[in-house]
Design an enzyme around this catalytic site. Structure first.
Site, PDB file in Angstrom:
ATOM      1  N   HIS A 242      44.787  51.418  43.280  1.00 46.07           N
ATOM      2  CA  HIS A 242      45.227  51.037  41.935  1.00 46.07           C
ATOM      3  C   HIS A 242      45.090  52.151  40.889  1.00 46.07           C
ATOM      4  CE1 HIS A 242      45.302  46.921  43.456  1.00 46.07           C
ATOM      5  NE2 HIS A 242      44.058  47.068  43.862  1.00 46.07           N
TER       6      HIS A 242
HETATM    7  C1  BDR Z   1      41.622  46.818  39.356  1.00 49.23           C
HETATM    8  O1  BDR Z   1      40.453  46.016  39.481  1.00 49.23           O
HETATM    9  C2  BDR Z   1      39.378  46.796  39.924  1.00 49.23           C
HETATM   10  O2  BDR Z   1      38.690  46.142  40.948  1.00 49.23           O
HETATM   11  C3  BDR Z   1      39.933  48.128  40.331  1.00 49.23           C
HETATM   12  O3  BDR Z   1      39.017  49.158  40.032  1.00 49.23           O
HETATM   13  C4  BDR Z   1      41.197  48.251  39.525  1.00 49.23           C
HETATM   14  O4  BDR Z   1      40.948  48.827  38.256  1.00 49.23           O
HETATM   15  C5  BDR Z   1      42.666  46.333  40.332  1.00 49.23           C
HETATM   16  O5  BDR Z   1      42.989  45.009  40.097  1.00 49.23           O
END
Ligand code: BDR
Ligand code: CA
Length: 313
Positions: A242
């Site tokens: 992500h």
């Molecule tokens: C986001 O949520 C977190 O767990 C990750 O770091 C990312 O920023 C993805 O949904």
């Protein structure tokens, strides 16, 4: 080369870590500081992890500021089930020797944006938007002074990852997200719609490991750990990556495609708390307030990350 000044707001997290390491390795970016927020894990751990990262990268010149330890008006929801108890499970990183910088991260954000030329600082948000909302509420002038805010959060075509309709960062502090999306700041959103396409296959993780440097090995260990939950959940060949989409967008926006749209945040509904209501098809006349990224080239994305991580110690 003219460097672009950036500040990270983050809750590391393995994917935050790769985003930050990539930026620290990139000569196009001048990382002015890292502000931590409670999210994947509590604030004490996100701060500890940010310090471990600047030490891993040999960049203790970059200050780490503590930010908010809880969402604006809700209890904190964390994600140890994905990131492990430390938030950065996987590699064996030493206890940091460096201390956080003095002062609150929100004040650092405001003062830095105000003291630099207008339009010269970009804020990169990788976690719940609590600090960003507080900064915009306390100092609304920074919305116009920022070159932009590039954030990972939300989802429309892909739905949610913490509830059927909400992505984690927006879900944790939807009230903060509503302030940010309504602030008038120049906003770019990297939602699940694009991050779900950036999958860390075995070959891609191996490419980090084969770099042979400590950072490459650490990134491979982080991703090997954090992917297990998502691989099981989605039954894909690799887990989505992500937050590094934010750094990659700063470095090579041509990798990505999207459009300007209206996005509103659902704060009231029980079923849809934290949903990013994205008017991708322009079915309302609500004002456009965000550039919504829908897709990207995953091969170019991983090639960029691998090359940059290879420049680190
Ligand atoms: C986001 O949520 C977190 O767990 C990750 O770091 C990312 O920023 C993805 O949904
Ligand atoms: Ca994050």
């Amino acid at each position: 080369m003219d460097k672009r000044a950036v500040i990270f707001d983050t809750d590391p997290g393995q994917d935050d870590a790769v985003a930050i390491l990539t930026a620290l390795a990139s000569p196009e970016l001048d990382v002015l500081g890292i502000v931590t927020v409670a999210g994947n894990i509590p604030l004490s751990l996100t701060t500890r992890n940010a310090l471990r990262l600047v030490e891993l990268a040999g960049r203790t010149d970059v200050p780490v500021y503590r930010g908010s330890d809880r969402p604006l008006r809700r209890s904190l929801v964390t994600a140890e089930h994905v990131h492990g108890e430390t938030g950065l499970d996987g590699p064996d990183l030493p206890e940091p020797q460096t201390l956080p910088a003095k002062g609150h991260g929100v004040d650092f954000l405001i003062e830095t944006v105000r003291s630099r030329p207008a339009g010269s600082v970009t804020l990169l948000a990788l976690g719940p938007l609590t600090n960003v909302a507080l900064a915009l509420a306390k100092a609304p002038d920074i919305a116009e002074r920022l070159a932009g805010l590039v954030l990972m959060g939300g989802g429309y075509f892909e739905g949610g990852n913490i509830t059927p309709t909400a992505e984690f960062n927006i879900y944790v502090d939807p009230d903060a997200a509503a302030i940010v999306f309504g602030s008038g700041v120049k906003l770019t959103v990297l939602p699940l719609d694009v991050t779900h396409k950036m999958r860390s296959t075995k070959e891609r993780i191996e490419a980090f490991r084969s770099l042979g440097n400590n950072s490459g090995k650490a990134v491979a260990a982080m991703l090997s750990f954090s992917e297990r939950f998502d691989v099981e959940k989605y039954d894909w060949e690799g887990a989505p990556l992500h937050d590094p989409c934010v750094t990659a967008f700063m470095l090579q926006p041509e990798i990505f495609q999207g459009r300007e749209i209206n996005v509103e945040i659902e704060t009231e509904s029980v079923l849809c708390r934290g949903m990013t209501v994205a008017d991708y098809w322009g079915v309302t006349d609500r004002p456009k307030n965000a550039f919504w990224v829908r897709s990207g080239d995953s091969d170019r994305f991983y090639a960029l990350l691998t090359e940059r991580i290879g420049r680190l110690p």
